[in-house]
Design an enzyme around this catalytic site. Structure first.
Site, short mmCIF file in Angstrom:
data_model
loop_
_atom_site.label_atom_id
_atom_site.label_comp_id
_atom_site.label_asym_id
_atom_site.label_seq_id
_atom_site.Cartn_x
_atom_site.Cartn_y
_atom_site.Cartn_z
N GLY A 106 -20.91 -46.17 39.90
CA GLY A 106 -20.42 -47.14 40.88
C GLY A 106 -21.58 -47.37 42.01
N GLY A 141 -27.21 -46.68 47.19
CA GLY A 141 -27.72 -46.36 45.75
C GLY A 141 -26.64 -46.78 44.75
N ASP A 173 -22.76 -34.48 35.02
CA ASP A 173 -24.03 -35.24 35.46
C ASP A 173 -24.85 -34.65 36.49
OD1 ASP A 173 -25.65 -37.55 35.26
OD2 ASP A 173 -24.53 -39.02 36.70
N LYS A 186 -18.20 -45.00 48.20
CA LYS A 186 -18.52 -45.20 46.72
C LYS A 186 -17.58 -46.21 46.07
CE LYS A 186 -19.19 -42.89 42.19
NZ LYS A 186 -19.39 -41.50 41.63
#
Length: 760
Positions: free
Chosen positions: A446, A441, A559, A462
């Site tokens: 990032g 993803g 988030d 990540k």
């Protein structure tokens, strides 16, 4: 009169005589076996050695082992190799074929008779001769052609074995003018022979398509025969009139030893006698032998008739290529051209030339020197490149706070920190060079790759987008804090890599996608049930409450959204993606930061003021709960203008008393509507415009936990309807919040207006 004693004595004598006869019979049988053994020992070939009295020719044909005539002169394991020399000095294979040549490579050439069928001037069937030929354990070679001669002629070639097979050929012509010297179907035709190798006999059957008297004058007969390719040449009318002037043609038969290939027979093959090797037969079974290069003779024998060294220096057939015969020196299996001292052999012309040490030596020395210098330069460059790479990695390591991280890991205050520092090479290998196929993803913080570590464990890597050096210390603090979080609903941070330009974070791998995928995607199975959605909401709320209140340093996620909630194989929620998270020092309740988050989940108060506190996560969580309730996306431009934002969409439905229309019909049943209504109220409390009016995350978690308890009690009351159920936790919550609907609506309306005005 005989007494019983007399009878007993006679019976013993009878038994004695019977045993004596049996012993004599066994002696005779043993003598016969010994005689047979000595006979076989003197008649069978031993280690490739034949009897001295074996007949080696018949007429003008040389008889080559493994073929032979008398016992002990042919390969005894297969009687197909037994030949007969008749009184006319003709060597015969079986009763059908006259042998004309035996080849060591696995071919037997014989003479094959012609089959024919003739007709008189009235078209009546006349003289004929059909042949059926026995092949024994041999087979027809692919080097043969099936030939048919005649006008309007048809002939069949049939083979018989485990698998019967037939093929045919047709030749047509109506007048002599249509016949030429080519065997192309006019007066003559031919076809390839590709029959099963295990056929034990074949038959050629000539006939005519119809009794046509018009061709009698120039083609009275039909002829059919097998012949080695190239041995029959059709000459036109002459062959049509009377091909019987020639009664037979050469035919090639394939033979081999046994039924196993070389690999299976191994050292038991008769090729291992002397200077010969085994090769698999082309006929599909068995093997054949051939002499090694530089040897000639019979590869199936080991005596003086077997494979012997060729003296290329004296042979007229296998000649050497030395320009000067005096330089030829024979050796076993080959030869050498030996030049005298001071001369060298030119391998192109095979001529001895005087050695030239001058230019050759200079050229050789120059070449070696140049290559040595080139190798030295290459080694220096590689070493410098490795040193430069190591220095760059160390620079990035320090730039990304590696020294600070190592210092804090080794210092006091972090006894439970378990952070592994990975190398850049290890990360590159585990992601296959950051291959695109490994991308799980991409987002604002990032790109996430799927990585496979050397121990075959799967992780999520990540690649952060952190370019501000002023945030290094905060990043290190975040790594340390997250490494100490051991919460079942937080994706565990395993370590990091600081040797790259941007840091890499290594997390545990969750394999069942995101909550967003389950609510809005099509890759997963049946949709989530109400019980699963409520449990997921409780798990997320509990996790955020832990981060806000129970962590050593409070953490604001910043988030929270369904795309950052991962689900494992048991659909347990895992809060992920702390790239935007912030740590709140103990002496501060809020931080002033650059606004960051996802449209649709972003706290409107934080958006306008830039002041970040834990109530920002509460707002985002409220939107997530609404997604769980409705199955709708947080922001959808396909909905009406005033309902594009999910908060407005829910608020309008409550105001117009049509809440049941917006709730996902897949979760509604007659027993859970009160729980759904209460969950809606909790979500609306979380999404109030002013942060002060929103509950704390631990209060939200307690209310949602209460719903699960209420559900359990409702289920209990359904089973025992006589019990009192007024003390449900949910009832208390409903009474406390019963007067908040209008306030919630007004505030939500304000939020919706702000979102639309902001273009979100």
């Amino acid at each position: 009169m005989k007494t019983s004693q007399d009878w007993s004595l006679e019976e013993e004598k009878h038994i004695y005589r019977k045993r004596k006869r049996e012993r004599e019979k066994m002696k005779v049988q043993n003598l016969i076996l010994v005689a047979v053994f000595f006979y076989l020992a003197h008649t069978q070939p031993v280690n490739g050695q034949l009897r001295k009295d074996c007949q080696t020719s018949c007429g003008r044909v040389t008889i080559e082992y493994p073929f032979g005539i008398s016992q002990g002169c042919y390969y005894a394991d297969d009687r197909s190799f037994k030949l007969t020399c008749n009184e006319k000095e003709k060597l015969l294979f079986g009763s059908n074929f006259e042998v004309i040549n035996i080849s060591h490579s696995g071919e037997l050439r014989v003479m094959n008779n012609i089959s024919y069928a003739c007709y008189d001037s009235l078209g009546t069937f006349g003289p004929n001769l059909y042949y059926t030929y026995t092949l024994a354990n041999l087979s027809l070679s692919h080097k043969n052609k099936f030939n048919v001669v005649g006008c309007n002629a048809l002939a069949l070639l049939s083979t018989f074995g485990r698998q019967n097979y037939s093929t045919g050929c047709v030749s047509t012509c109506n007048s002599p003018s249509t016949v030429n010297g080519d065997c192309n179907g006019a007066g003559c035709c031919k076809t390839d022979v590709s029959v099963p190798f295990d056929s034990y006999s074949f038959e050629t059957s000539p006939s005519r398509l119809q009794n046509m008297t018009s061709v009698y004058d120039f083609s009275p007969c039909t002829y059919a025969f097998l012949a080695e390719n190239g041995t029959f040449h059709f000459d036109g009318l002459g062959d049509l009139m009377n091909l019987r002037n020639v009664t037979e043609f050469p035919l090639v038969l394939d033979w081999s030893i046994g039924n196993q290939p070389c690999e299976q027979v191994g050292s038991r093959s008769i090729c291992s006698m002397n200077n010969s090797i085994c090769f698999d037969s082309t006929r599909g079974k068995g093997y054949n032998c051939k002499c090694l290069e530089g040897f000639e003779g019979n590869p199936y024998l080991s005596n003086e008739h077997g494979c012997q060294d060729i003296n290329e220096c004296t042979s007229t057939i296998h000649k050497h290529n030395c320009s000067d015969p005096s330089t030829c020196r024979n050796k076993v299996g080959g030869f050498d051209c030996k030049c005298q001292s001071g001369y060298r052999l030119d391998t192109t012309t095979m001529i001895c030339k005087r050695k030239d040490f001058g230019w050759a030596t200079i050229l050789l020395g120059t070449t070696i020197g140049f290559l040595s210098i080139l190798l030295l330069i290459t080694c220096v460059q590689q070493r410098m490149k490795r040193r430069k790479t190591a220095e760059l990695r160390q620079k990035f390591f320090q730039q990304n706070g590696g020294g600070m991280l190592v210092q804090r890991l080794s210092g006091p205050g972090t006894p439970n920190a378990n952070v592994k520092i990975f190398t850049e090479e290890g990360m590159k290998t585990s992601t296959n060079g950051y291959d695109e196929s490994r991308i799980l993803g991409q987002g604002g913080q990032g790109t996430v790759y799927k990585g496979i570590l050397p121990d075959n464990s799967i992780v999520a890597i990540k690649k952060a987008r952190l370019g501000d050096n002023s945030q290094v210390e905060q990043f290190i603090n975040e790594v340390l804090v997250l490494s100490q979080i051991n919460h079942r609903n937080v994706v565990k941070l395993l370590g990091c890599c600081l040797e790259t330009e941007v840091p890499l974070l290594v997390y545990e791998f969750i394999n069942s996608g995101t909550l967003f995928d389950h609510l809005h995607g099509s890759l997963f199975g049946p949709s989530l049930t109400w019980e699963q959605r409520l449990r997921i909401a409780v798990e997320i709320a509990g996790t955020l409450a832990y981060l806000h209140s129970s962590a050593s340093i409070p953490i604001i996620h910043r988030d929270v959204k369904t795309a950052n909630i991962l689900l494992d194989e048991n659909l347990t929620a895992k809060v992920a993606d702390f790239g935007a998270s912030r740590l709140i020092p103990m002496d501060k309740e809020q931080l002033t930061t650059m606004v960051q988050g996802t449209i649709g989940y972003l706290d409107p108060e934080y958006y306008h003021t830039g002041l970040l506190n834990e109530k920002s996560d509460v707002y985002s969580f409220g939107v997530v709960v609404m997604e769980l309730l409705t199955g709708q996306k947080a922001l959808c431009f396909e909905r009406p203008q005033q309902s594009k934002h999910l908060v407005n969409y829910i608020a309008s439905a409550m105001k117009e008393n049509r809440l049941h229309e917006v709730i996902d019909e897949k979760v509604i049943n007659e027993n859970n509507w009160r729980e759904i209504e209460e969950a809606v109220r909790v979500a609306m409390e979380c999404t109030r415009v002013t942060g002060e009016e929103r509950p704390l995350m631990k209060e939200v978690a307690a209310k949602l936990e209460g719903l699960t308890v209420t559900k359990a009690k409702h289920q209990w009351s359904d089973q025992y309807p006589g019990e009192v159920t007024e003390n449900l936790v949910g009832v208390g919550i409903l009474s406390e919040q019963g007067d908040t609907s209008s306030t919630g609506y007004d505030s939500i309306k304000n939020v919706a207006s702000m979102h639309v005005a902001a273009g979100r």
